[in-house]
Motif scaffolding. Structure first.
Motif, PDB file in Angstrom:
ATOM      1  N   ASN A  11       0.868  -1.158   0.049  1.00  0.00           N
ATOM      2  CA  ASN A  11      -0.083   0.002  -0.121  1.00  0.00           C
ATOM      3  C   ASN A  11       0.988   1.229  -0.135  1.00  0.00           C
ATOM      4  O   ASN A  11       0.742   2.061  -0.683  1.00  0.00           O
ATOM      5  N   LYS A  12       1.934   1.277   0.877  1.00  0.00           N
ATOM      6  CA  LYS A  12       2.923   2.360   0.990  1.00  0.00           C
ATOM      7  C   LYS A  12       3.389   2.671  -0.501  1.00  0.00           C
ATOM      8  O   LYS A  12       3.837   3.762  -0.738  1.00  0.00           O
ATOM      9  N   ALA A  13       3.664   1.628  -1.176  1.00  0.00           N
ATOM     10  CA  ALA A  13       4.566   1.601  -2.568  1.00  0.00           C
ATOM     11  C   ALA A  13       3.208   2.203  -3.370  1.00  0.00           C
ATOM     12  O   ALA A  13       3.674   2.060  -4.762  1.00  0.00           O
ATOM     13  N   GLY A  14       2.005   2.127  -3.153  1.00  0.00           N
ATOM     14  CA  GLY A  14       1.017   2.681  -4.397  1.00  0.00           C
ATOM     15  C   GLY A  14       0.567   1.364  -5.079  1.00  0.00           C
ATOM     16  O   GLY A  14       0.099   1.829  -6.227  1.00  0.00           O
ATOM     17  N   ILE A  15       1.017   0.180  -4.719  1.00  0.00           N
ATOM     18  CA  ILE A  15       0.179  -0.871  -5.380  1.00  0.00           C
ATOM     19  C   ILE A  15      -0.945  -1.540  -4.959  1.00  0.00           C
ATOM     20  O   ILE A  15      -1.026  -1.685  -3.487  1.00  0.00           O
ATOM     21  N   ARG A  16      -1.818  -1.389  -5.752  1.00  0.00           N
ATOM     22  CA  ARG A  16      -3.189  -1.871  -5.452  1.00  0.00           C
ATOM     23  C   ARG A  16      -3.064  -3.503  -4.722  1.00  0.00           C
ATOM     24  O   ARG A  16      -2.551  -4.032  -5.414  1.00  0.00           O
ATOM     25  N   THR A  17      -3.711  -3.886  -3.787  1.00  0.00           N
ATOM     26  CA  THR A  17      -3.750  -4.961  -3.184  1.00  0.00           C
ATOM     27  C   THR A  17      -4.868  -5.871  -3.095  1.00  0.00           C
ATOM     28  O   THR A  17      -6.029  -5.253  -2.796  1.00  0.00           O
ATOM     29  N   SER A  18      -4.831  -7.149  -3.459  1.00  0.00           N
ATOM     30  CA  SER A  18      -5.945  -8.069  -3.534  1.00  0.00           C
ATOM     31  C   SER A  18      -5.541  -9.326  -2.811  1.00  0.00           C
ATOM     32  O   SER A  18      -4.561  -9.572  -2.737  1.00  0.00           O
ATOM     33  N   VAL A  19      -6.491  -9.753  -1.836  1.00  0.00           N
ATOM     34  CA  VAL A  19      -6.124 -10.922  -1.329  1.00  0.00           C
ATOM     35  C   VAL A  19      -7.236 -12.156  -1.628  1.00  0.00           C
ATOM     36  O   VAL A  19      -8.424 -11.918  -1.725  1.00  0.00           O
ATOM     37  N   PHE A  20      -6.541 -13.218  -1.909  1.00  0.00           N
ATOM     38  CA  PHE A  20      -7.459 -14.574  -2.436  1.00  0.00           C
ATOM     39  C   PHE A  20      -8.002 -15.198  -1.017  1.00  0.00           C
ATOM     40  O   PHE A  20      -7.208 -15.659  -0.431  1.00  0.00           O
ATOM     41  N   VAL A  21      -9.491 -15.228  -1.342  1.00  0.00           N
ATOM     42  CA  VAL A  21     -10.106 -15.891  -0.392  1.00  0.00           C
ATOM     43  C   VAL A  21     -11.247 -16.741  -0.806  1.00  0.00           C
ATOM     44  O   VAL A  21     -11.722 -16.672  -2.034  1.00  0.00           O
ATOM     45  N   SER A  22     -11.806 -17.559   0.041  1.00  0.00           N
ATOM     46  CA  SER A  22     -12.919 -18.251  -0.255  1.00  0.00           C
ATOM     47  C   SER A  22     -14.153 -17.358  -0.154  1.00  0.00           C
ATOM     48  O   SER A  22     -14.012 -16.193   0.276  1.00  0.00           O
ATOM     49  N   THR A  23     -15.367 -17.823  -0.076  1.00  0.00           N
ATOM     50  CA  THR A  23     -16.547 -17.214   0.097  1.00  0.00           C
ATOM     51  C   THR A  23     -16.972 -16.905   2.017  1.00  0.00           C
ATOM     52  O   THR A  23     -17.878 -16.517   2.011  1.00  0.00           O
ATOM     53  N   ASP A  24     -15.902 -17.555   2.585  1.00  0.00           N
ATOM     54  CA  ASP A  24     -16.210 -17.405   3.880  1.00  0.00           C
ATOM     55  C   ASP A  24     -16.348 -15.928   4.468  1.00  0.00           C
ATOM     56  O   ASP A  24     -15.395 -15.507   4.233  1.00  0.00           O
ATOM     57  N   VAL A  25     -17.191 -15.492   4.858  1.00  0.00           N
ATOM     58  CA  VAL A  25     -17.327 -13.828   5.090  1.00  0.00           C
ATOM     59  C   VAL A  25     -16.328 -13.527   6.216  1.00  0.00           C
ATOM     60  O   VAL A  25     -15.869 -12.315   6.176  1.00  0.00           O
ATOM     61  N   GLU A  26     -16.184 -14.418   7.074  1.00  0.00           N
ATOM     62  CA  GLU A  26     -15.093 -14.089   7.995  1.00  0.00           C
ATOM     63  C   GLU A  26     -13.880 -13.797   7.370  1.00  0.00           C
ATOM     64  O   GLU A  26     -12.775 -12.892   7.753  1.00  0.00           O
ATOM     65  N   MET A  27     -13.190 -14.541   6.304  1.00  0.00           N
ATOM     66  CA  MET A  27     -11.968 -14.470   5.791  1.00  0.00           C
ATOM     67  C   MET A  27     -11.994 -13.012   5.143  1.00  0.00           C
ATOM     68  O   MET A  27     -10.956 -12.459   4.890  1.00  0.00           O
ATOM     69  N   ILE A  28     -13.125 -12.705   4.445  1.00  0.00           N
ATOM     70  CA  ILE A  28     -13.341 -11.288   3.819  1.00  0.00           C
ATOM     71  C   ILE A  28     -13.423 -10.365   4.886  1.00  0.00           C
ATOM     72  O   ILE A  28     -12.375  -9.214   4.720  1.00  0.00           O
ATOM     73  N   GLU A  29     -14.084 -10.429   5.792  1.00  0.00           N
ATOM     74  CA  GLU A  29     -13.614  -9.489   6.962  1.00  0.00           C
ATOM     75  C   GLU A  29     -12.344  -9.057   7.337  1.00  0.00           C
ATOM     76  O   GLU A  29     -11.897  -8.042   7.699  1.00  0.00           O
ATOM     77  N   TYR A  30     -11.420 -10.283   7.696  1.00  0.00           N
ATOM     78  CA  TYR A  30     -10.327 -10.007   8.154  1.00  0.00           C
ATOM     79  C   TYR A  30      -9.350  -9.660   6.915  1.00  0.00           C
ATOM     80  O   TYR A  30      -8.332  -9.034   7.203  1.00  0.00           O
ATOM     81  N   ALA A  31      -9.680  -9.961   5.582  1.00  0.00           N
ATOM     82  CA  ALA A  31      -8.831  -9.278   4.583  1.00  0.00           C
ATOM     83  C   ALA A  31      -8.848  -7.659   4.635  1.00  0.00           C
ATOM     84  O   ALA A  31      -8.059  -7.183   4.853  1.00  0.00           O
TER      85      ALA A  31
END
Ligand SMILES: CC(=O)[C@@H](O)[C@H](O)COP(=O)(O)O
Ligand SMILES: NCC(=O)COP(=O)(O)O
Length: 237
Positions: free
Chosen positions: A122-142
């Motif tokens: 993020n500091k380097a100005g690169i958009r970040t994405s995290v590979f997750v399953s459909t488990d909403v808790e995993m999305i919340e923590y991402a």
């Protein structure tokens, strides 16, 4: 608009089979862009079985669309991404010897690690994405870890599609809504194809990006690269 990012790993697999430069990975990437791709995805693995670090450096100055680099954030990968500065980095929890990606992150267990790595990107100005399953808790923590987007691992959708497409897509719609409510961007990928892509898009039209490689490059053997990309783009309308 949902963007189509073409994953060119399999082009590099073919090239590496003979040790020369046929097919030329950079030329194929530029042709994908010419034929309408909105981005190029690569997943440099530690064993360089397909995309090599050199490919990543060669591609960066020549691409005119979005460059997405996927991979496990080992020190070598982090260093490569920070040097190359793609538009997007997608963090994938793959072990070095894994055949292909087969799961999303446990973002809760890895919260401290992911937070630290995402902050660097993020500091380097690169958009970040995290590979997750459909488990909403995993999305919340991402989101808690500081991701800009999540990428939903779509293999379970692809493998369930033929049997019952309504059932297969339902958890992805819920996950997509959950991510949207948290203000996260939404990507998706793995085993998406000409058969299953349009239905996925129709159900989740707010998707920002799909990255597709294996099926798309296989289709190109029959349809040619230009027509294949045109057909995938039609699935996103
Ligand atoms: C992250 C992901 O979903 C993968 O599809 C991956 O990028 C494909 O990697 P391989 O081409 O090495 O199977
Ligand atoms: N992020 C998924 C990707 O880049 C391509 O996956 P696949 O279409 O090769 O399964």
């Amino acid at each position: 608009m949902t963007k189509l990012s073409v994953n060119i790993n399999k082009v590099a697999t073919l090239r590496n089979a003979r040790g020369g430069n046929v097919p030329d990975v950079v030329k194929v990437a530029l042709d994908c862009e010419k034929f309408g791709a909105d981005g190029i995805t690569v997943h440099p693995r530690p064993d360089e079985r397909h995309i090599r670090k050199k490919d990543v450096y060669d591609l960066r100055p020549l691409l005119r669309t979005e460059f997405n680099i996927e991979g496990y954030p080992a020190p070598e990968f982090i260093d490569l991404v920070l040097k190359v500065k793609p538009h997007q980095v997608t963090l994938v929890p793959d072990s070095p010897t894994q055949l292909t990606s087969n799961a999303g992150w446990d973002t809760k267990t890895n919260l401290a690690f992911l937070s630290e790595v995402l902050e660097r990107f993020n500091k380097a100005g690169i958009r970040t994405s995290v590979f997750v399953s459909t488990d909403v808790e995993m999305i919340e923590y991402a989101a808690k870890a500081g991701a800009d987007r999540v990428e939903l691992y779509t293999e379970p959708y692809a493998s369930g599609y033929a049997k019952n497409k309504e059932e297969a897509v339902a958890p992805f719609v819920e996950a997509g809504k959950f991510a949207r409510n948290l203000g996260l961007g939404l990507n998706a990928g793995h085993d998406l194809s000409l058969e299953n892509l349009n239905y996925f898009y129709q159900n989740i039209p707010w998707l920002d990006e799909v990255s597709i490689g294996h099926a798309l490059i296989s289709d190109a053997l029959y349809l040619g690269l230009q027509r294949t990309i045109e057909e995938y783009k039609k699935c996103l309308r």
